[in-house]
Design a protein around this motif. Structure first.
Motif, PDB file in Angstrom:
ATOM      1  N   ARG A  73       0.832  -1.207   0.000  1.00 40.00           N
ATOM      2  CA  ARG A  73       0.000   0.000   0.000  1.00 40.00           C
ATOM      3  C   ARG A  73       0.866   1.256   0.000  1.00 40.00           C
ATOM      4  NH1 ARG A  73      -1.652   2.922   4.067  1.00 40.00           N
ATOM      5  NH2 ARG A  73      -1.324   1.297   5.612  1.00 40.00           N
ATOM      6  N   LEU A  78      -0.735  -1.258  -5.145  1.00 41.78           N
ATOM      7  CA  LEU A  78      -2.059  -1.867  -5.061  1.00 41.78           C
ATOM      8  C   LEU A  78      -3.009  -1.432  -6.162  1.00 41.78           C
ATOM      9  CD1 LEU A  78      -2.944  -1.719  -1.261  1.00 41.78           C
ATOM     10  CD2 LEU A  78      -2.015  -3.629  -2.559  1.00 41.78           C
ATOM     11  N   TYR A  80      -7.376  -2.774  -7.044  1.00 41.91           N
ATOM     12  CA  TYR A  80      -8.476  -3.536  -6.442  1.00 41.91           C
ATOM     13  C   TYR A  80      -9.233  -4.227  -7.555  1.00 41.91           C
ATOM     14  CZ  TYR A  80      -7.175  -0.954  -2.348  1.00 41.91           C
ATOM     15  OH  TYR A  80      -6.449  -0.444  -1.308  1.00 41.91           O
ATOM     16  N   PRO A  88      -7.828  -6.293  -2.645  1.00 41.81           N
ATOM     17  CA  PRO A  88      -6.584  -5.693  -3.132  1.00 41.81           C
ATOM     18  C   PRO A  88      -5.726  -6.716  -3.855  1.00 41.81           C
ATOM     19  CG  PRO A  88      -6.723  -5.600  -0.720  1.00 41.81           C
ATOM     20  CD  PRO A  88      -7.882  -6.390  -1.211  1.00 41.81           C
TER      21      PRO A  88
END
Length: 188
Positions: A73, A78, A80, A88
């Motif tokens: 992160r 990341l 999604y 993620p």
């Protein structure tokens, strides 16, 4: 085992960044196996460019562990998925960079040398990186990923660990499928 690996067309390498932080032994195990493998392959098959012919799927394991997820992160790795759960993932185009950073983060070992060995012994177009989790993230009652409560492991009073919710594996089958496509001659 080395003879078996030498005859394989594809290999999956599992890199556990949580163990590497504690033990610092990734490089010693990886390098010892890689040297034995290369000796066997070069003796049996030869190699015009001193590289192994196998395809290599490198899997960063325990993506769901807080220290690994946080690193992804903070590093901007990341994305999604499209599912209602919005799980993620480490973006496919940056998984190799993520692996590299995790190797460089090792304070107790020489994991940074693992990447150099991969680059030295394998053709770059035969290596692909994945961030994986056998357990996946905790979704809770909302059945959606939430940033403030995502670890799917809990510690019991007696110190044992248990899975909190449903299992949502991430990139467990994908490395095998990628190797299968590569070894059988289709792109991907």
């Amino acid at each position: 085992m080395i003879e078996h690996l030498a005859g394989c067309d594809g290999i999956i390498y599992l890199f556990d960044p949580t163990r590497e932080r504690r033990e610092g032994d990734s490089y010693s195990y990886f390098q010892r196996t890689l040297l034995k493998l290369s000796r066997q392959v070069f003796r049996d098959r030869g190699s015009a460019d001193a590289r192994l012919p196998q395809h290599l799927a490198v899997c960063v394991t325990k993506f769901d562990a807080p220290e690994v997820y946080r690193r992804a992160r903070v590093g901007g790795y990341l994305s999604y998925d499209d599912s209602p759960q919005m799980l993620p993932r480490v973006r496919e185009d940056s998984a190799g960079h993520f692996f590299s950073e995790l190797c460089k983060d090792s304070k107790v070992g020489n994991a940074d040398l693992v990447l150099g060995s991969i680059q030295k012994y394998f053709h770059p177009d035969r290596v692909r990186y994945f961030a994986s989790s056998a357990v996946g993230f905790y979704l809770g009652d909302s059945d959606r990923f939430t940033e403030n409560d995502y670890w799917n492991i809990s510690k019991n009073a007696d110190g044992t660990m248990q899975i909190r919710g449903r299992v949502w594996p991430i990139n467990i089958v994908e490395p095998v499928l990628w190797l299968g496509r590569r070894v059988n001659g289709s792109a991907g």
